[in-house]
Design an enzyme around this catalytic site. Sequence first.
Site, mmCIF file in Angstrom:
data_model
loop_
_atom_site.group_PDB
_atom_site.id
_atom_site.type_symbol
_atom_site.label_atom_id
_atom_site.label_comp_id
_atom_site.label_asym_id
_atom_site.label_seq_id
_atom_site.Cartn_x
_atom_site.Cartn_y
_atom_site.Cartn_z
ATOM 1 N N HIS A 199 0.962 -1.172 0.042
ATOM 2 C CA HIS A 199 -0.027 -0.246 0.083
ATOM 3 C C HIS A 199 0.760 1.254 0.064
ATOM 4 C CE1 HIS A 199 -3.335 2.677 1.411
ATOM 5 N NE2 HIS A 199 -4.006 1.893 0.742
ATOM 6 N N LYS A 201 3.401 4.429 -1.146
ATOM 7 C CA LYS A 201 3.354 5.305 -2.285
ATOM 8 C C LYS A 201 4.202 6.173 -2.005
ATOM 9 C CE LYS A 201 -1.417 4.924 -0.684
ATOM 10 N NZ LYS A 201 -1.683 3.658 -1.432
ATOM 11 N N ASP A 206 17.040 10.080 -8.024
ATOM 12 C CA ASP A 206 18.682 10.351 -8.032
ATOM 13 C C ASP A 206 19.057 10.025 -6.389
ATOM 14 O OD1 ASP A 206 18.414 10.912 -10.626
ATOM 15 O OD2 ASP A 206 18.446 13.013 -10.372
ATOM 16 N N HIS A 414 -8.528 11.479 0.790
ATOM 17 C CA HIS A 414 -7.614 10.240 1.082
ATOM 18 C C HIS A 414 -6.400 10.597 1.678
ATOM 19 C CE1 HIS A 414 -5.402 6.933 -1.143
ATOM 20 N NE2 HIS A 414 -6.428 6.282 -0.623
#
Length: 488
Positions: A199, A201, A206, A414
């Site tokens: 789940h 994110k 770099d 969210h």
Amino acid sequence: MKPKLMYQELKVPVEEPAGELPLNEIEAWKAAEKKARWVLLVLILAVVGFGALMTQLFLWEYGDLHLFGPNQRPAPCYDPCEAVLVESIPEGLEFPNATTSNPSTSQAWLGLLAGAHSSLDIASFYWTLTNNDTHTQEPSAQQGEEVLQQLQALAPRGVKVRIAVSKPNGPLADLQSLLQSGAQVRMVDMQKLTHGVLHTKFWVVDQTHFYLGSANMDWRSLTQVKELGVVMYNCSCLARDLTKIFEAYWFLGQAGSSIPSTWPRSFDTRYNQETPMEICLNGTPALAYLASAPPPLCPSGRTPDLKALLNVVDSARSFIYIAVMNYLPTMEFSHPRRFWPAIDDGLRRAAYERGVKVRLLISCWGHSDPSMRSFLLSLAALHDNHTHSDIQVKLFVVPTDESQARIPYARVNHNKYMVTERASYIGTSNWSGSYFTETAGTSLLVTQNGHGGLRSQLEAVFLRDWESPYSHDLDTSANSVGNACRLL
């Protein structure tokens, strides 16, 4: 029988008196001796100072080596780290009187892609960046489609792209197109490993910049869902540590992989709740570290996400502001049902024992679990002038018109963050048991004093939303909201 020995007394040689030195020679000798002592002292100090300098330079250069015991503080990070809150504000959602305004998620993502030179690592739940993925024809999908196009252009220009994604049961078109462009993709079967999903994110660019927040790789997360995350620029110390979490996912994405009983030392970290990283963040001293879930995915030194979250709650003395989509003191996906009061107990204790002001801003939409309402009412019932417990709960409802209502799984807040008078917590998990014990998630924790820092910016976002017309008390009439809110 001892042999008879003859002993002869030895004569000690008599020292002849030495001739006395002239007085001027004695004074000269003393002066020379004093000078020699000073020269020796200077040499010793120079050697010690040089050794200390070389040790510091060595630690700066080789900070990832295991040179510290479990309770020794690692060297500070001297990167000029800059944190920027980024948000996705759904179309039609406006804050006309707000003074708080942050860059958009899509703007931040496109900026990171444009600036990538050598590598991009993405940890993701699923991929639906185009209208084709969601079987829609929405103009607002354009931002997601542009992100996908820029991602496809990275590998051809020499940027190494790695994507760790939860083993999908949905669309694969985006991932297949990225594979064809030269990206590497590994699917992590968290269902097999921990009975959960990946789940997480986050992006790492770099090994210097990163994004971490609530937004999925979904066009709706850019224009139709309210999201919040943070982009950290020029902060290689934290970015390299986040890469270690990605490397764990990458390792588990190999065919036939399993969670090691003891993770190899290359996955270990020195930065955690006990020894956070000392950084200069937006020009202000701060302490920061990254936490991870579930515990089996935490190598040596890594603080589990739940422990980090509870430490923020337990350390609060003035207020705790929480914005999260789902709040359930249960193991949400377990059968048979299980009560899980770890966070709930911490919030009640903070309010009752320490008089901390607690505010929960929970999302309400057509997919909300109706059982949340009872638990939220139970928390809100503690708001009592006699006990001086101050807990308030509101529901955030994203307004939706007829055409927007046809977009699947959209129009919801969210967010997944918490802020207190001392700390900020930005995560990727909903607040129920399974997300911390079975599902892979990551959080960034920052302690920072003063105004203008990440913590105060996050507080301003919460208060803007809390005081907005989109936040409703639990006793609000469902008819007055005009949305498919299942908790009213």
